[in-house]
Design an enzyme around this catalytic site. Structure first.
Site, short mmCIF file in Angstrom:
data_model
loop_
_atom_site.label_atom_id
_atom_site.label_comp_id
_atom_site.label_asym_id
_atom_site.label_seq_id
_atom_site.Cartn_x
_atom_site.Cartn_y
_atom_site.Cartn_z
N TYR A 131 -3.57 -3.74 -5.85
CA TYR A 131 -2.16 -3.97 -5.53
C TYR A 131 -2.03 -5.23 -4.68
CZ TYR A 131 2.61 -2.92 -3.93
OH TYR A 131 3.96 -2.97 -3.65
N CYS B 113 20.65 6.07 -13.27
CA CYS B 113 20.58 5.65 -11.87
C CYS B 113 21.83 4.81 -11.55
CB CYS B 113 19.32 4.80 -11.71
SG CYS B 113 19.24 3.88 -10.18
N TYR C 208 1.94 4.19 -3.12
CA TYR C 208 0.84 3.42 -2.54
C TYR C 208 -0.13 4.36 -1.83
CZ TYR C 208 3.55 3.19 1.94
OH TYR C 208 4.26 3.46 3.09
N ARG D 21 -1.10 -4.97 -9.92
CA ARG D 21 0.33 -5.08 -9.60
C ARG D 21 0.48 -6.26 -8.66
NH1 ARG D 21 5.40 -1.09 -7.96
NH2 ARG D 21 6.44 -1.81 -9.84
N ARG E 240 15.46 -1.59 -13.05
CA ARG E 240 16.44 -0.48 -13.10
C ARG E 240 16.94 -0.27 -14.54
NH1 ARG E 240 21.67 -0.06 -12.04
NH2 ARG E 240 21.84 -2.21 -11.35
N TYR F 163 1.48 -7.20 1.27
CA TYR F 163 0.25 -6.46 1.57
C TYR F 163 -0.96 -7.38 1.44
CZ TYR F 163 3.47 -2.50 1.28
OH TYR F 163 4.52 -1.64 1.49
N ALA G 292 11.04 2.91 -11.67
CA ALA G 292 10.92 3.79 -10.50
C ALA G 292 12.22 4.58 -10.42
CB ALA G 292 10.67 2.98 -9.23
N ARG G 293 13.34 3.89 -10.05
CA ARG G 293 14.59 4.62 -9.83
C ARG G 293 15.11 5.34 -11.08
NH1 ARG G 293 17.58 -0.35 -7.19
NH2 ARG G 293 16.22 -1.34 -8.72
C1 LIG Z 1 11.58 5.34 -3.34
C2 LIG Z 1 10.79 4.16 -3.77
C3 LIG Z 1 9.51 3.99 -3.31
C4 LIG Z 1 8.73 2.91 -3.73
N1 LIG Z 1 7.44 2.83 -3.37
C5 LIG Z 1 6.62 1.89 -3.93
C6 LIG Z 1 5.21 1.95 -3.73
O1 LIG Z 1 4.69 2.84 -3.07
N2 LIG Z 1 4.47 0.98 -4.31
C7 LIG Z 1 5.02 -0.01 -5.08
O2 LIG Z 1 4.28 -0.83 -5.62
N3 LIG Z 1 6.35 -0.06 -5.30
C8 LIG Z 1 7.15 0.89 -4.76
N4 LIG Z 1 8.50 0.88 -5.04
C9 LIG Z 1 9.05 -0.19 -5.89
C10 LIG Z 1 9.10 0.25 -7.34
O3 LIG Z 1 7.85 0.51 -7.87
C11 LIG Z 1 9.79 -0.76 -8.24
O4 LIG Z 1 9.07 -1.97 -8.23
C12 LIG Z 1 11.24 -1.04 -7.83
O5 LIG Z 1 11.87 0.15 -7.44
C13 LIG Z 1 12.02 -1.64 -8.99
O6 LIG Z 1 11.96 -0.79 -10.10
P1 LIG Z 1 13.23 0.09 -10.58
O7 LIG Z 1 14.36 -0.87 -10.76
O8 LIG Z 1 12.80 0.74 -11.84
O9 LIG Z 1 13.51 1.04 -9.48
C14 LIG Z 1 9.30 1.93 -4.61
C15 LIG Z 1 10.60 2.10 -5.05
C16 LIG Z 1 11.34 3.20 -4.66
C17 LIG Z 1 12.74 3.35 -5.19
S1 SF4 Z 2 20.84 7.05 -8.23
FE1 SF4 Z 2 20.54 6.09 -6.24
S2 SF4 Z 2 19.12 7.46 -5.25
FE2 SF4 Z 2 19.02 7.97 -7.39
S3 SF4 Z 2 17.34 6.79 -8.21
FE3 SF4 Z 2 19.19 5.59 -8.48
S4 SF4 Z 2 19.26 4.29 -6.70
FE4 SF4 Z 2 17.85 5.93 -6.23
#
Ligand SMILES: Cc1cc2nc3c(=O)[nH]c(=O)nc-3n(C[C@H](O)[C@H](O)[C@H](O)COP(=O)(O)O)c2cc1C
Ligand code: SF4
Length: 690
Positions: free
Chosen positions: A175, A348, A61, A228, A302, A180, A324-325
């Site tokens: 966003y 992950c 962000y 988003r 995930r 927000y 993300a993760r």
């Molecule tokens: C460390 C971290 C920081 C994040 N920061 C943001 C962010 O700045 N803006 C946002 O829209 N989502 C943020 N998210 C949410 C992710 O974009 C995503 O929606 C969420 O982690 C689910 O996706 P995943 O299952 O692939 O991790 C963040 C997630 C993680 C793990």
């Molecule tokens: S393993 Fe754990 S720390 Fe690494 S991306 Fe996945 S949730 Fe995050």
């Protein structure tokens, strides 16, 4: 190896407005703790994802205006030309590998308290985001936005979008997620306005529509414009015009963004731990979006399994697989699928240590991937490691998370490595912990390392081998690494967290006793001042196993630290569902065999609780007897040709899995390295231009 044709679909290009992503792998916006104050670290971190094959790599962000200041949380800024240069480091790095760069422009509205800029926060109707997380709490209410504020917001978004274009971004976001500002306009709980921005959903969506329009205008067709948006609350709200307000919103704005990026509404549901949510957990909320727009849709969940990804596309849920993760745990996930190496994906485990680094406002850390965030300052690459600088051999004692990671990284460097594990199987503490409720996915930490180690002929793992100091000396390795872990202690603490001595006696147990097979007698009390997952998960496990269980903690919540990893709300729910009686703000001061004395953490008021088994989940102490024994024999070590004995992981400093893995990896990277290269490179903001 060739790619499995089953996954070809994932490598099709996708057109997003005026730009084209080379494939369907989309690294969604996520903060990484490396803000504009660490621009080189940030650029190298995002570059690694582009190198690893992601078609799109986004920022976290990024604030569009000083009125949106999340300090001390690690938000980025795009307030002026200096910020443009800072972000340009990232876009150049991402473009070098053929990926598109996206930027999430953000205004926090009533969710921020502007601690740094000291500007009064603002929100649609003066309501703040009342969070239970201490890091988000503030003591200043936002002011109500007037028409001039809305015009200023348009201008700030447009200016930031122009700067984003100048910085080289290909996709520019509006966003409207997660509490927000634009999201606050969408929900009537926040938005009680009586002007053209309040009331009907069409009115509440007006601000988002206008932000999309001004962004389009600002980028003038040179960048794609993405939206988003969090849809969980809206999907739960009935609508007179559609199956839900989420449906109505998507229909209203259907073709306005070039890309729909859809997510859930709070960090614990959007980014849920694997303990409480499976892969693909967003689908039930966002599955309808593609049916209402012709524009591409990206979503998250995930995703680490290529089959699950293909299924999302084939079933018409998503066009782009957001992550993300999974992109943190393995920045090379797309390349590995492309090369037919799915089994090499470092999946992950869903522990959410990464999100805890955001709450801690530091560069992102990952349990599975110790190299994340270290690309620039330590020069660590997730897939490459320096060749061995000597013919030294290494004996690692202990095959827990630290020992295994150390063995793998040393083995990849080419050292001759022997691992001696006392137990009949590898895994250390995870052998027990992965059998506890919800923690099976953490077994990926072991499974991945087991699979990778099996391919290294220069690494031998011996199970059922408890080594004494004499045997280590007789083994004749050049370097000895002690990775013998830690043990839970039967220590009690004072209100000031000063140890007050051991509590011994029948019925006093620790998690180690349960791991060794001891069956507690009811009623059971789990006394938790470790505050991470173990106390809560054991209470749940024992209650589900039919015991009468009470959970006692000096903290104000169960598993108090898990607020950092998004687990805490669900831990409370899980304990309630399992029938665990929760006693917070209470310390155990005495145990009489059939009852405990509890003292209130602040008043000291005492009461009794029936208990026949007390499980103390408190301090862990390093299991370092072997290290101490060897260190006392310097002459014999020299005689045996052992040049170093080093502790790693919990045997050095007991901590979470993330620390153990990092410690093992760091030892391996630094063996035989030139000491001059071992310092942390310190990043700094780009110098301001006059
Ligand atoms: C460390 C971290 C920081 C994040 N920061 C943001 C962010 O700045 N803006 C946002 O829209 N989502 C943020 N998210 C949410 C992710 O974009 C995503 O929606 C969420 O982690 C689910 O996706 P995943 O299952 O692939 O991790 C963040 C997630 C993680 C793990
Ligand atoms: S393993 Fe754990 S720390 Fe690494 S991306 Fe996945 S949730 Fe995050």
């Amino acid at each position: 190896m060739a790619r499995n044709p089953r996954y070809d679909l994932l490598f099709e290009p996708v057109r997003i407005g005026p730009v084209t992503a080379r494939n369907r792998f989309y690294a969604v916006p996520h903060a990484a703790g490396m803000t504009n104050s660490m621009p080189h670290m940030r650029a190298a971190f995002r570059e690694t994802k582009a190198e690893g094959g992601w078609g799109v790599v986004c920022t976290g962000y990024v604030s569009i205006d000083p009125g949106s200041d999340d300090a001390p949380l690690p938000y980025a800024t795009l307030w002026d030309d200096d910020d443009v240069r800072s972000h340009a480091l990232m876009t150049e790095a991402v473009h070098r590998h053929g990926a598109l760069a996206g930027i999430e422009l953000w205004h926090g509205g009533g969710s921020v308290v502007n601690r740094l800029t000291r500007l009064p926060p603002m929100s649609p109707s003066g309501t703040s985001w009342m969070a239970t997380h201490v890091g988000f709490m503030g003591n200043q209410r936002p002011r109500v936005m007037d028409a001039a504020d809305i015009r200023a917001l348009h201008a700030a978004q447009a200016a930031a979008a122009r700067r984003a274009r100048q910085a080289g971004f290909d996709i520019v976001y509006v966003y409207a997620g997660m509490g927000y500002l634009p999201y606050e306009f969408l929900l009537p709980e926040w938005n009680q306005r009586r002007d053209a921005y309040g009331g009907s959903l069409a009115n509440r969506a007006r601000l988002v529509r206008e932000l999309l329009e001004v962004t389009h205008e600002a980028v003038a067709g040179r960048c794609a414009v993405a939206l988003r948006v969090s849809l969980e609350e809206l999907r739960a709200r009935p609508s007179a015009n559609a199956p839900s307000e989420a449906h109505e919103l998507v229909a209203l704005l259907a073709e306005l963004p070039d890309l729909w990026d859809v997510k859930l509404d709070s960090s614990p549901t959007d980014c849920p731990p694997s303990r409480f949510a499976a892969e693909g957990s967003h689908e039930a909320v966002i599955d309808f979006v593609k049916g209402l727009t012709r524009k591409p849709v990206v979503g998250v969940g995930r995703f680490t399994s290529p089959d699950a990804m293909v299924s999302q596309v084939r079933r018409g849920v998503l066009d782009l697989i957001g992550a993300a993760r999974p992109s943190i745990a393995d920045p090379f996930l797309p390349s590995k699928i492309d090369e037919g190496r799915e089994q090499d994906i470092r999946e992950c485990i869903g522990c959410n240590i990464c999100i805890s680094s955001w709450h801690d406002s530091v560069p992102v850390r990952c349990t599975q991937n110790p190299t994340i965030g270290e690309e620039w300052r330590r020069g660590w690459h997730p897939e490459r490691i320096a060749k061995a600088a000597s013919t030294a051999s290494v004996l690692i004692v202990g095959a827990g998370p630290a020992g295994l990671e150390c063995a793998l990284a040393l083995g990849r460097r080419g050292y001759e490595v022997t691992v001696a594990e006392a137990a009949d199987d590898i895994g250390g503490r995870l052998r027990f912990e992965t059998r506890l409720p919800g923690l099976a996915a953490w077994g990926r930490l072991l499974d991945w390392r087991r699979g990778q180690l099996a391919r290294l002929a220069n690494v031998n793992v011996y199970r059922g081998n408890r080594l004494a100091a004499e045997e280590v000396l007789a083994f004749g390795a050049t370097h000895v690494v002690i990775a013998t872990g830690a043990r839970w202690a039967k220590l009690l603490y004072s209100p000031l967290e000063v140890p007050t001595g051991l509590l011994e006696g029948p019925g006093v147990l620790t998690p180690d006793d349960l791991a060794a097979g001891t069956v507690p007698q009811g009623p059971v009390v789990v006394y938790d001042f470790d505050n991470y997952y173990m106390g809560g998960v054991l209470a749940e496990h024992l209650a589900r196993g039919g015991h009468s269980v009470s959970y006692v903690t000096p903290a104000g919540h169960v598993s108090a630290w898990t607020i950092m990893s998004n687990e805490q709300p669900q831990v409370h729910r899980a304990l309630a569902a399992a029938g665990v009686a929760v006693h917070t703000l209470a310390r155990v001061t005495a145990f009489a065999g059939d009852s405990l004395t509890l003292a209130h953490q602040f008043t000291g008021a005492q009461r009794q609780l029936p208990c026949r088994s007390l499980i103390i989940v408190g301090a862990r102490l390093a299991d370092d007897a072997l290290y101490t024994g060897l260190s006392a024999r310097s002459a014999q070590l020299a005689e045996a040709g052992v040049r170093s004995v080093t502790r790693i992981g919990d045997a050095l400093a007991p901590g979470a899995l993330v620390h153990a893995v990092y410690s093992g990896h760091r030892y391996a990277r630094e063996l035989d390295a030139d000491p001059a290269t071992l310092t942390l490179r310190r990043d700094a903001p780009l110098p301001r231009q006059p």
